[in-house]
Design an enzyme around this catalytic site. Structure first.
Site, short mmCIF file in Angstrom:
data_model
loop_
_atom_site.label_atom_id
_atom_site.label_comp_id
_atom_site.label_asym_id
_atom_site.label_seq_id
_atom_site.Cartn_x
_atom_site.Cartn_y
_atom_site.Cartn_z
N GLN A 78 3.43 -12.83 6.24
CA GLN A 78 2.68 -13.22 7.44
C GLN A 78 3.18 -12.52 8.71
O GLN A 78 2.61 -12.72 9.78
CB GLN A 78 2.76 -14.75 7.65
CG GLN A 78 2.05 -15.55 6.58
CD GLN A 78 0.54 -15.29 6.52
OE1 GLN A 78 -0.08 -14.84 7.48
NE2 GLN A 78 -0.06 -15.59 5.38
N HIS B 103 6.39 -20.48 1.30
CA HIS B 103 5.20 -20.36 0.46
C HIS B 103 5.67 -20.51 -0.99
O HIS B 103 6.81 -20.13 -1.33
CB HIS B 103 4.61 -18.97 0.70
CG HIS B 103 3.27 -18.73 0.08
ND1 HIS B 103 3.11 -18.44 -1.26
CD2 HIS B 103 2.03 -18.71 0.61
CE1 HIS B 103 1.83 -18.25 -1.52
NE2 HIS B 103 1.14 -18.42 -0.39
N CYS C 40 -0.64 -23.28 -0.16
CA CYS C 40 0.46 -22.88 -1.07
C CYS C 40 1.82 -23.20 -0.47
O CYS C 40 2.79 -22.43 -0.65
CB CYS C 40 0.39 -21.39 -1.43
SG CYS C 40 -1.14 -20.92 -2.21
#
Ligand SMILES: Cc1ncc(COP(=O)(O)O)c(C=O)c1O
Length: 404
Positions: free
Chosen positions: A199, A119, A362
């Protein structure tokens, strides 16, 4: 599978938007009433600044804030609450790690290693630190399923590597990385391991001692807690050698014009008024997740992934990103549809009440390395059901025939 109707009833957003099918949990999760109530209670009857006043309200707020730190430490099995720094979120945590550890410890001949699926919040702080220190940033290319093969590790990891920064789970591919295995090879060359857990923490029971990572960053808002609260776990032996990159109130013992004595860690790394309500409400989120059970949530998501991957495989023109094995993923699937832009698809789906993310999520370097355009991402959580995914699959087919 989980009783999603019962769980949904705990989340007021679904009462206020009865047609909403929320499949954007990788961006942020919805909040249960208990978390919302906890924030309201703090501001209604407990609000005071922490570690500053000696009157009861301030002392109680300080106690609750300190207890939140202890609860978070227990939740991820940190050795000590001192290893928990409260931040605004994963981005803030990773910037702290890069600025407070990276800037002081990297030299021109050193190397920083990261994957191609990071990310921007993990990629940019390390890229910046490399540019400032003269260290070299090297990229580990992932295979189609999102894993990094042995050959790639062997050719890029060496004695010059000082930091490896990697996502526990990719926010696009969904792939879960074997952090325990990675930490063993990273430590063998004497490097430190920084894990972006944004995540992973909503879906997996995290045990930082077992993973043996040096840093673990995550956000509260993806795991039912409010926005604006996050955590950076740092192993104590590293934390004790780090210098804060933000200075101000709340992080000192004493200040004179000539001399500053900093507070002990972790307060030393929390300059300014912290998000006390957020930290306390994060505990309510942890309590809620623990009541349902993280292993139950994980099994539920694997079943949902099975159902969705199966359904997508039957739709022509759909190209899947990441692993085809549900157990290797967190609760998300990204895909593209040949000849139709992801934004058009998400627009169509939005009109049917389906909330999905479309774009580069992103993670533009990943989309560039895979040579693919914008993708559509369905990400689900404990309140999503097979029915939600059935509605998605049906409408996706309609959207494809509409645009196709
Ligand atoms: C893998 C990953 N890292 C970092 C972030 C940044 O998190 P935040 O915006 O909460 O700081 C996200 C957010 O989507 C993410 O998915």
């Amino acid at each position: 599978m989980l009783d999603t109707l019962k769980i949904k009833a705990d989340f007021p957003i679904f009462k206020n938007h009865s047609d909403l099918i929320y499949l954007d949990n990788a961006a942020t999760s919805q909040k249960p009433q208990s978390v919302i109530d906890r924030i309201t209670k703090f501001y209604s009857s407990e609000n005071a600044n922490v570690h500053r006043g000696v009157y009861p309200l301030s002392e109680q707020a300080s106690e609750a804030y300190d207890l939140a730190r202890k609860k978070v430490a227990d939740f991820i099995n940190a050795k000590s609450a001192k290893e928990i720094i409260f931040t605004k979120g994963t981005t803030d945590s990773l910037n702290l790690a890069a600025a407070s550890y990276g800037l002081d410890n990297l030299k021109p001949d050193d190397e920083v290693l990261m994957s191609d699926f990071e990310h921007h919040s993990n990629f940019l702080p390390w890229k910046n630190v490399c540019e400032k220190t003269g260290a070299t940033l090297k990229i580990l290319n992932s295979d189609d399923d999102g894993s990094i093969n042995q050959k790639e590790w062997q050719s890029k990891l060496n004695k010059k590597t000082k930091i490896v920064a990697i996502a526990h789970a990719s926010n696009v591919l969904g792939t879960i990385n074997d952090i325990k295995e990675i930490s063993a090879i990273v430590h063998e060359v004497g490097a430190v391991l920084v894990v972006d857990g944004a995540q992973a923490i909503p879906h997996l029971q995290i045990n930082v001692q077992d993973l043996d990572c040096d840093f673990y960053a995550f956000s509260g808002h993806k795991m039912l807690a409010p926005m604006g609260i996050g955590v950076l776990y740092v192993k104590e032996e590293i934390l004790s050698k780090m210098f804060p990159y933000q200075l101000g109130g709340g992080m000192i013992e004493s200040v004179s014009l000539d001399e500053v004595v900093y507070a002990e860690y972790p307060e030393k790394f929390e300059a300014g008024t912290p998000n006390v309500a957020g930290a306390i409400a994060l505990v309510s989120a942890i309590d809620y997740l623990s009541k349902i059970g993280l292993s139950e949530i994980r099994s539920h998501e694997i079943e949902l992934s099975e159902y969705l991957l199966d359904g997508l495989a039957k739709i022509k023109k759909v190209k899947l990103l990441g692993s085809a094995a549900p157990s290797q993923r967190t609760g998300l699937v990204s895909f593209s549809v040949e000849g139709i832009h992801a934004h058009d698809l998400s627009d169509y789906l939005a009109k049917q009440g389906l909330a999905l993310r479309a774009g580069f999520h992103c993670a533009q370097p990943l989309h560039q390395s895979r040579n693919c355009g914008a993708t559509l991402r369905a990400s689900y959580y404990l309140y999503n059901s097979e029915k939600d995914l059935e509605v998605l699959l049906n409408n996706l087919e309609k959207a494809i025939s509409y645009y196709g």
